[in-house]
Write an enzyme that holds these catalytic residues in place. Structure first.
Site, PDB file in Angstrom:
ATOM      1  N   THR A   1      16.674 -72.433  16.283  1.00  0.00           N
ATOM      2  CA  THR A   1      17.196 -71.725  15.109  1.00  0.00           C
ATOM      3  C   THR A   1      18.717 -71.670  15.194  1.00  0.00           C
ATOM      4  OG1 THR A   1      15.186 -70.393  14.940  1.00  0.00           O
ATOM      5  CG2 THR A   1      17.149 -69.571  13.811  1.00  0.00           C
TER       6      THR A   1
ATOM      7  N   HIS B   1      18.515 -71.232  20.937  1.00  0.00           N
ATOM      8  CA  HIS B   1      17.603 -71.603  22.026  1.00  0.00           C
ATOM      9  C   HIS B   1      16.325 -72.205  21.440  1.00  0.00           C
ATOM     10  CE1 HIS B   1      16.217 -67.621  20.731  1.00  0.00           C
ATOM     11  NE2 HIS B   1      15.004 -68.052  21.067  1.00  0.00           N
TER      12      HIS B   1
ATOM     13  N   HIS C   1      11.762 -76.368  17.757  1.00  0.00           N
ATOM     14  CA  HIS C   1      13.011 -76.330  16.996  1.00  0.00           C
ATOM     15  C   HIS C   1      13.955 -75.300  17.621  1.00  0.00           C
ATOM     16  CE1 HIS C   1      10.556 -73.071  15.274  1.00  0.00           C
ATOM     17  NE2 HIS C   1      11.721 -72.434  15.109  1.00  0.00           N
TER      18      HIS C   1
ATOM     19  N   THR D   1      12.465 -71.926  21.468  1.00  0.00           N
ATOM     20  CA  THR D   1      11.342 -71.072  21.872  1.00  0.00           C
ATOM     21  C   THR D   1      10.211 -71.992  22.323  1.00  0.00           C
ATOM     22  OG1 THR D   1      11.968 -69.331  20.310  1.00  0.00           O
ATOM     23  CG2 THR D   1       9.692 -69.319  21.121  1.00  0.00           C
TER      24      THR D   1
END
EC number: 3.1.4.-
Length: 835
Positions: free
Chosen positions: A799, A718, A797, A720
């Site tokens: 992860t 996802h 970004h 953030t």
């Protein structure tokens, strides 16, 4: 720059000229902003909007509607000041040199023998007040006159040590033809006239600090304006002088006796204004023909009554006869008297002539004392000669320039002076005064004390930066004076010098951050012009002698996008980026890299730093008309009055990022001034914004995608989309903001194109297309006092893995949002929404 608005394009091509066609898809303010950042000097604006022209003019950028090709040809080849309220163009065009001509707007000069000393075949032309007599040369749709003259050269010659006028003016013309036009000085006269007329109408009490001879006509019609200068030279000050003899020195090749007489009368007049705040009757004995009266009457309706056997053609009432002591009773109260009686020497030898002169001087003094002995509101200026004499200790000595320095000087007295204690002054002391002193100013009022005035509007143009003034007192005055227009010298050194040399003195330097006041506009000369109904075709250059214009108590303060606005803020950046930089993206790339954002894909459209603030800091020397502190403050308080349509409000963190980038830029350039300015602006941002950081967050906003084009081994990859530090009671407010932004969040054009190691054992995919919405949501949370975002820059970004992996590059791929949620860190989801 100048903007010339045309309905149709022209076939001819002009140097340093660019065409801009109005973009109907953008509002008038955005068109104005785009025009203002074009890099050429001349802008031909096609299919123009009148509103866009108004916006540019209010910003101090000259923008004029062109109806005829002659108008275009005239304005494109020279610089000018534009009165956009009254639609008057004041050209600063010296092309008349090509007619073997110099010009003056002082009539008295035309009655001298100056033409005997011009360049061979040249002539002198009188053009009237600010070139008013040239209006007939321009049959235009707007009023146009050429305000360019050579009076500055003539006056500089008079006060110089040079005697050969032909060589002097030749040198000055060559300088004028090879150096940048000092347009601020040329337009200053137009500005001063407009400024003081406006302020006199709007304010009951106006105080002016530090006027010089350039303003001697400006204030003729403003007797109520209180002047402060460097003070007079008093009779009692001669006690410091050693005795000298007659020197005899020629100051000017052509006769400037009329100029001297004019200065004497104006000095007396301004002393009368200072004491009585109204216009007097002006009596003059001798000094015919006084052609300079014509000059004075171009500016004011002052009344002259004169006595002289010779004609005085411009006097209101001339008595073609001698004046005798008994005629003093004819002189009324509320007046000034100028006594300039002197018999021609003829064939007298010098000893006999000396007796005559001393006798006439005694007679002149007798007339002066009798005039001042009765009545009220009187000041007298009387011609004197160096002789043993008793004079009132408080009387003022005047020695304005005249054709030759001989034995002559002038004494100015009011009623009180004439009755004051007298002191014996030896002839040699008066020669010492005459030989070594030139009165350089018609304003001899008392110096200004650096203290705030409660009920007055204070004007101090180019008067307070001198290091004779205490710097802290200057800052204190500017901070506390409620209504004022004050200039100080801007610090455009590179080593953050506290003071710099100017001519034979030193000036303190200042940055906008040196002052702490709200309700004031800090701008440039150009920005100040726009506020007072003027605009200019050539912006001020960073010469090292530039000034901040600080307006306090102005009703324009909240009109953020109309005055002292962001017009031209990127112009210097564009000039460099599109000419000498490594890439036209250099500014975007540097701003991201200096904030440790290494994802440069789309950096020119999705930059994480405020370009406005960054450019305002690093290029402040080139454009400080934009009042950065005011812009920050009004946004922080939500009190900005925005007239324009589309207007992007930055999140406070974007401003902080800009300061950090500017600081990095300054270090690379070894620019200590920008380094300090950037630090102080960042401190100011932190002061006016209550920024809190979620560096110890307890909630985060997550964005889950329907597609992830990479391999991953985390449970749910996802984005953030920011972290929060909030209590449970604040959850409803946070959720409400997310709901409000639902459409914009799901409408984001999110893409990814590569993976990288964010840190050791943190393998992530880059995300583009979310920063604009992120900063809008940041602003929304900030306004609700919800702590959102960390102190380090937000790097979007996803992860993918908590292990070391190799970078993967793919074609740019669009990501589709599945859901957006608010979740407690190491806890449960408290809100979830889908499209």
């Amino acid at each position: 720059m100048k903007v010339l608005a045309l309905r149709h394009s022209v076939a001819q091509i002009y140097a340093d000229t660019q065409v801009y066609t109005h973009d109907d898809s953008k509002d008038d303010y955005e068109n104005a902003f785009l025009i203002s950042n074009l890099t050429t000097h001349n802008i031909l604006y096609l299919n123009y909007s009148v509103k866009t022209l108004q916006i540019l003019n209010k910003s101090g950028i000259a923008a004029i509607e062109i109806q005829k090709i002659d108008e275009l040809f005239t304005l494109i080849r020279c610089n000018f000041t534009y009165d956009y309220i009254d639609d008057v163009v004041y050209l600063h065009d010296y092309s008349y040199y090509a007619n073997n001509e110099i010009r003056t707007d002082q009539y008295w000069v035309t009655k001298t023998n100056i033409e005997d000393y011009l360049l061979p075949g040249w002539k002198l032309t009188y053009v009237g007040y600010n070139g008013s007599d040239t209006r007939g040369h321009y049959n235009f749709s707007f009023r146009c006159q050429n305000a360019a003259t050579d009076d500055d050269v003539i006056i500089e010659y008079i006060y110089s040590n040079e005697l050969d006028f032909q060589n002097f003016i030749l040198k000055k013309i060559k300088e004028r033809m090879t150096t940048s036009l000092p347009i601020a000085r040329l337009s200053n006269r137009v500005f001063r006239d407009k400024l003081f007329k406006t302020l006199s109408v709007n304010h009951d009490k106006v105080v002016n600090v530090g006027p010089r001879n350039e303003s001697m006509f400006t204030f003729l019609d403003h007797p109520s304006i209180k002047q402060f200068s460097n003070g007079p030279y008093l009779v009692k000050d001669t006690i410091k002088l050693k005795q000298e003899r007659w020197l005899g020195k020629r100051l000017s090749q052509f006769d400037i006796g009329q100029y001297k007489n004019m200065l004497n009368v104006l000095t007396t007049l301004y002393q009368y204004y200072d004491m009585y705040h109204e216009k007097p009757i002006i009596y003059m004995i001798g000094s015919a023909p006084s052609y300079w009266i014509y000059d004075v009457k171009q500016y004011s309706d002052l009344k002259f009554e004169t006595w002289d056997p010779l004609d005085t053609p411009y006097s209101n009432l001339h008595h073609k006869e001698l004046f005798y002591i008994n005629d003093v009773q004819k002189l009324k109260d509320n007046s000034i008297l100028y006594i300039d009686i002197r018999t021609d020497r003829g064939n007298m030898d010098w000893k006999e002539w000396r007796k005559v002169v001393e006798g006439q001087t005694a007679d002149n003094l007798h007339i002066a004392y009798k005039y001042l002995s009765t009545g009220k509101a009187k000041i007298c200026c009387v011609k004197m000669t160096a002789m043993d004499v008793e004079l009132p200790i408080s009387a003022k000595l005047l020695h304005h320039p005249t054709t030759e320095i001989r034995s002559e000087f002038y004494l100015m007295m009011d009623i009180w002076d004439s009755k004051n204690i007298k002191r014996f002054i030896p002839k040699g002391v008066l020669y010492s005064y005459i030989n070594n002193t030139i009165t350089e100013n018609v304003f001899i009022q008392q110096p200004f004390k650096l203290k705030t005035l409660k009920n007055e509007y204070v004007i101090a143009l180019y008067a307070l930066s001198n290091d004779l003034n205490n710097r802290e007192d200057v800052v204190k005055l500017i901070n506390n004076q409620k209504r004022a227009l004050i200039t100080v010298r801007i610090n455009n050194t590179f080593k953050d010098e506290p003071k710099v040399g100017f001519k034979n003195i030193y000036d303190w330097t200042f940055l906008p951050t040196d002052f702490e006041m709200n309700g004031s506009i800090i701008t440039s000369y150009d920005g100040c012009l726009g506020i007072f109904g003027l605009s200019i075709s050539l912006a001020s250059k960073p010469t090292g002698n530039n000034h901040l214009f600080i307006l306090s108590g102005t009703d324009k303060y909240f009109k953020l996008d109309q005055f002292a606005n962001h017009m031209s803020i990127s112009r210097r950046s564009h000039q460099i980026r599109f000419s000498e930089s490594a890439t036209s993206y250099s500014g975007y790339i540097f701003r991201d890299l200096s904030n440790n954002n290494f994802n440069l894909i789309g950096t020119n459209v999705e930059n994480s730093v405020s370009g406005h603030v960054y450019n305002a800091l690093i290029y402040y020397r080139y454009n400080y008309s934009f009042d950065l502190k005011r812009w920050i403050y009004l946004h922080s308080t939500g009190k900005a009055s925005i007239e324009g349509g589309k207007y992007y409000e930055h999140a406070p963190i974007e401003l902080i990022y800009a300061c950090r980038s500017a600081r990095e830029f300054a270090k690379l350039q070894d620019d200590l001034t920008v380094l300090r300015y950037s630090n102080e602006i960042e401190n100011y941002i932190n002061k006016v914004y209550s920024i809190t950081y979620a560096d110890d967050p307890n909630y985060f906003i997550g964005i889950k995608f329907k597609n992830i084009p990479y391999k991953y081994n985390v449970k749910v990859p996802h984005l953030t989309f920011g972290v929060l530090n909030i209590s449970e009671q604040m959850l409803p407010d946070a959720i409400a903001i997310l709901k409000k932004f639902k459409n914009e969040l799901f409408g984001m054009d999110i893409t990814t194109s590569y993976t990288y190691m964010l840190s050791d054992e943190v393998y992530v995919a880059n995300i583009s297309g979310v920063l604009s919405t992120y900063f809008k949501i940041y602003n929304a949370f900030y306004k609700e006092q919800i702590t959102f975002g960390q102190s380090r820059m937000f790097i979007p970004h996803v992860t993918l893995s908590f292990s070391n992996e190799k970078t993967v590059r793919i074609d740019t791929t669009k990501l589709y949002i599945d859901s957006i949620y608010l979740r407690k860190i190491k806890g449960d989801t408290v809100f979830d929404m889908t499209e």
